[in-house]
Design a protein around this motif. Structure first.
Motif, PDB file in Angstrom:
ATOM      1  N   VAL A   1       0.819  -1.219   0.000  1.00  0.00           N
ATOM      2  CA  VAL A   1       0.000   0.000   0.000  1.00  0.00           C
ATOM      3  C   VAL A   1       0.847   1.261   0.000  1.00  0.00           C
ATOM      4  O   VAL A   1       0.706   2.128  -0.874  1.00  0.00           O
ATOM      5  N   ILE A   2       1.749   1.385   0.976  1.00  0.00           N
ATOM      6  CA  ILE A   2       2.482   2.636   1.193  1.00  0.00           C
ATOM      7  C   ILE A   2       3.367   3.034   0.009  1.00  0.00           C
ATOM      8  O   ILE A   2       3.336   4.204  -0.406  1.00  0.00           O
ATOM      9  N   PRO A   3       4.173   2.136  -0.592  1.00  0.00           N
ATOM     10  CA  PRO A   3       5.035   2.577  -1.697  1.00  0.00           C
ATOM     11  C   PRO A   3       4.266   3.059  -2.927  1.00  0.00           C
ATOM     12  O   PRO A   3       4.865   3.698  -3.811  1.00  0.00           O
ATOM     13  N   ASN A   4       2.974   2.780  -3.016  1.00  0.00           N
ATOM     14  CA  ASN A   4       2.194   3.154  -4.201  1.00  0.00           C
ATOM     15  C   ASN A   4       1.113   4.185  -3.873  1.00  0.00           C
ATOM     16  O   ASN A   4       0.101   4.262  -4.562  1.00  0.00           O
ATOM     17  N   ILE A   5       1.335   4.978  -2.836  1.00  0.00           N
ATOM     18  CA  ILE A   5       0.320   5.951  -2.430  1.00  0.00           C
ATOM     19  C   ILE A   5       0.120   7.023  -3.496  1.00  0.00           C
ATOM     20  O   ILE A   5      -1.004   7.360  -3.859  1.00  0.00           O
ATOM     21  N   ILE A   6       1.212   7.584  -4.003  1.00  0.00           N
ATOM     22  CA  ILE A   6       1.123   8.684  -4.964  1.00  0.00           C
ATOM     23  C   ILE A   6       1.362   8.167  -6.376  1.00  0.00           C
ATOM     24  O   ILE A   6       2.368   7.519  -6.648  1.00  0.00           O
ATOM     25  N   SER A   7       0.437   8.462  -7.272  1.00  0.00           N
ATOM     26  CA  SER A   7       0.593   8.171  -8.692  1.00  0.00           C
ATOM     27  C   SER A   7       0.719   9.500  -9.439  1.00  0.00           C
ATOM     28  O   SER A   7      -0.202  10.323  -9.401  1.00  0.00           O
ATOM     29  N   VAL A   8       1.848   9.710 -10.077  1.00  0.00           N
ATOM     30  CA  VAL A   8       2.082  10.979 -10.769  1.00  0.00           C
ATOM     31  C   VAL A   8       1.089  11.164 -11.910  1.00  0.00           C
ATOM     32  O   VAL A   8       0.577  12.265 -12.140  1.00  0.00           O
ATOM     33  N   TRP A   9       0.796  10.085 -12.620  1.00  0.00           N
ATOM     34  CA  TRP A   9      -0.148  10.192 -13.734  1.00  0.00           C
ATOM     35  C   TRP A   9      -1.531  10.611 -13.233  1.00  0.00           C
ATOM     36  O   TRP A   9      -2.164  11.502 -13.806  1.00  0.00           O
ATOM     37  N   ASN A  10      -1.997   9.985 -12.149  1.00  0.00           N
ATOM     38  CA  ASN A  10      -3.279  10.366 -11.575  1.00  0.00           C
ATOM     39  C   ASN A  10      -3.239  11.790 -11.026  1.00  0.00           C
ATOM     40  O   ASN A  10      -4.234  12.515 -11.091  1.00  0.00           O
ATOM     41  N   MET A  11      -2.089  12.185 -10.479  1.00  0.00           N
ATOM     42  CA  MET A  11      -1.945  13.547  -9.973  1.00  0.00           C
ATOM     43  C   MET A  11      -2.107  14.565 -11.093  1.00  0.00           C
ATOM     44  O   MET A  11      -2.752  15.614 -10.923  1.00  0.00           O
ATOM     45  N   ILE A  12      -1.531  14.286 -12.265  1.00  0.00           N
ATOM     46  CA  ILE A  12      -1.640  15.205 -13.399  1.00  0.00           C
ATOM     47  C   ILE A  12      -3.100  15.322 -13.853  1.00  0.00           C
ATOM     48  O   ILE A  12      -3.583  16.416 -14.180  1.00  0.00           O
ATOM     49  N   ILE A  13      -3.822  14.202 -13.856  1.00  0.00           N
ATOM     50  CA  ILE A  13      -5.236  14.242 -14.253  1.00  0.00           C
ATOM     51  C   ILE A  13      -6.048  15.041 -13.233  1.00  0.00           C
ATOM     52  O   ILE A  13      -6.884  15.874 -13.597  1.00  0.00           O
ATOM     53  N   PHE A  14      -5.795  14.787 -11.949  1.00  0.00           N
ATOM     54  CA  PHE A  14      -6.470  15.565 -10.901  1.00  0.00           C
ATOM     55  C   PHE A  14      -6.158  17.057 -11.055  1.00  0.00           C
ATOM     56  O   PHE A  14      -7.058  17.904 -10.967  1.00  0.00           O
ATOM     57  N   ARG A  15      -4.893  17.360 -11.264  1.00  0.00           N
ATOM     58  CA  ARG A  15      -4.466  18.757 -11.387  1.00  0.00           C
ATOM     59  C   ARG A  15      -5.142  19.443 -12.560  1.00  0.00           C
ATOM     60  O   ARG A  15      -5.590  20.600 -12.454  1.00  0.00           O
ATOM     61  N   THR A  16      -5.244  18.747 -13.693  1.00  0.00           N
ATOM     62  CA  THR A  16      -5.921  19.306 -14.867  1.00  0.00           C
ATOM     63  C   THR A  16      -7.385  19.611 -14.565  1.00  0.00           C
ATOM     64  O   THR A  16      -7.919  20.650 -14.960  1.00  0.00           O
ATOM     65  N   PHE A  17      -8.021  18.697 -13.840  1.00  0.00           N
ATOM     66  CA  PHE A  17      -9.425  18.909 -13.478  1.00  0.00           C
ATOM     67  C   PHE A  17      -9.578  20.097 -12.530  1.00  0.00           C
ATOM     68  O   PHE A  17     -10.478  20.929 -12.693  1.00  0.00           O
ATOM     69  N   PHE A  18      -8.703  20.205 -11.545  1.00  0.00           N
ATOM     70  CA  PHE A  18      -8.793  21.302 -10.577  1.00  0.00           C
ATOM     71  C   PHE A  18      -8.524  22.657 -11.230  1.00  0.00           C
ATOM     72  O   PHE A  18      -9.101  23.672 -10.821  1.00  0.00           O
ATOM     73  N   LEU A  19      -7.645  22.673 -12.232  1.00  0.00           N
ATOM     74  CA  LEU A  19      -7.352  23.929 -12.922  1.00  0.00           C
ATOM     75  C   LEU A  19      -8.552  24.442 -13.703  1.00  0.00           C
ATOM     76  O   LEU A  19      -8.661  25.648 -13.973  1.00  0.00           O
ATOM     77  N   GLU A  20      -9.445  23.547 -14.105  1.00  0.00           N
ATOM     78  CA  GLU A  20     -10.619  23.936 -14.885  1.00  0.00           C
ATOM     79  C   GLU A  20     -11.796  24.378 -14.015  1.00  0.00           C
ATOM     80  O   GLU A  20     -12.797  24.861 -14.535  1.00  0.00           O
TER      81      GLU A  20
END
Length: 297
Positions: free
Chosen positions: A143-162
């Motif tokens: 669980v812990i080593p895979n907490i952050i996904s950069v690809w998912n973060m970019i998608i989230f960030r794109t959504f939040f920017l809109e």
């Protein structure tokens, strides 16, 4: 008239092509279902296509009565639920911060995140880090080593920017801080992207067998996918499952109809069906989620 006829022929060809492709994709799965419900000795004779010749539930009895399989199934469920919840929550919080233009060093952080998508330290450094953190042979190493996904973060960030800036500004006028704004305003309107990325994260956690094969040595912590991989790579575990269940139930004769192939197919279906059942519930969000960032307005 020729144009109309040619259009109809073209449409018919498309339908035929789609039907053929659908059959090619669905038939292997259906054949696995048929084999799992057919006696192993009869399956070995060949010729099993669309329906079982000798119907039996013995294959599934062996799977469900094996303690390792039930323990592995429970571990997979817990890992998928806990891992997905923690990963989506932490990734969304990280992306929300990265979406703020006033964040100091935002471009630097973004570059560092993108670099990790193309370059990694490899398996040996990851193994050494997890060992030093005391995660070896524990549930949390999955669980812990895979907490952050950069690809998912970019998608989230794109959504939040809109998102309209007025939403957060009105929340701050009402006295909301950053945390309350995020959980009370941003998260409720982010249903499509959260559902879509949760589906991706859940599928990854459910299907991942490699992590446990490297870091887990205790059988009671093995997810069902890792156990299935061991069955596929070696007949020893299949034989142990059949012998254990036969000895416990005291009917060796019926176990003679269970073979490695029939046991593999039944185990594979037990490991596959649960994640397939999630798709219908998230389908309405999936279409919206995959369109994130495709339009400017």
């Amino acid at each position: 008239m020729r144009t109309i006829n040619s259009d109809r022929i073209f449409i018919i060809l498309i339908y035929v092509f789609l039907i053929v492709m659908s059959f090619m994709m669905l038939y292997p799965f259906w054949n696995s279902v048929v084999i799992s419900f057919n006696t192993g000795t009869d399956t070995a004779l060949g010729g099993i296509t669309f329906w079982p010749r000798e119907f039996t539930l013995e294959n599934y009895k062996v799977v469900f009565q094996d303690k390792r399989m039930m323990s592995g199934f429970l571990i997979s469920v817990l890992r998928t639920v806990i891992g997905t919840a923690i990963s989506i929550t932490c990734t969304a919080i990280f992306a929300y911060g990265m979406s703020k233009k006033h964040l100091i060093g935002r471009k630097y952080f973004m570059i560092m995140c993108i670099i990790t998508m193309y370059f990694s330290g490899g398996l040996i450094p990851a193994y050494l880090i997890n060992r030093e953190l005391g995660l070896m042979d524990s549930f949390w190493v999955m669980v812990i080593p895979n907490i952050i996904s950069v690809w998912n973060m970019i998608i989230f960030r794109t959504f939040f920017l809109e998102l309209p800036e007025g939403l957060e500004e009105s929340a701050k006028i009402d006295g909301c801080g950053n945390w309350r704004t995020f959980f009370s305003i941003v998260v409720p309107i982010s249903g499509p992207v959260i559902a879509t990325l949760s589906l991706f994260a859940a599928v990854w956690h459910w299907n991942d067998w490699f992590t446990a094969s490297i870091y887990i040595t205790s059988e009671h912590l093995m997810p069902i996918q890792t156990l299935l991989q061991q069955i596929l790579s070696s007949n020893i575990m299949s034989e142990q499952m059949m012998q254990t269940n036969a000895a416990a139930q005291g009917h060796m004769a019926s176990m003679q109809n269970v073979t490695t192939k029939s046991l593999t197919m039944s185990t594979m279906l037990v490991a596959t069906i649960p994640i397939l059942l999630i798709y219908p519930f998230l389908q309405k969000y999936f279409t919206k989620g995959v369109m994130i960032g495709s339009m400017k307005e």
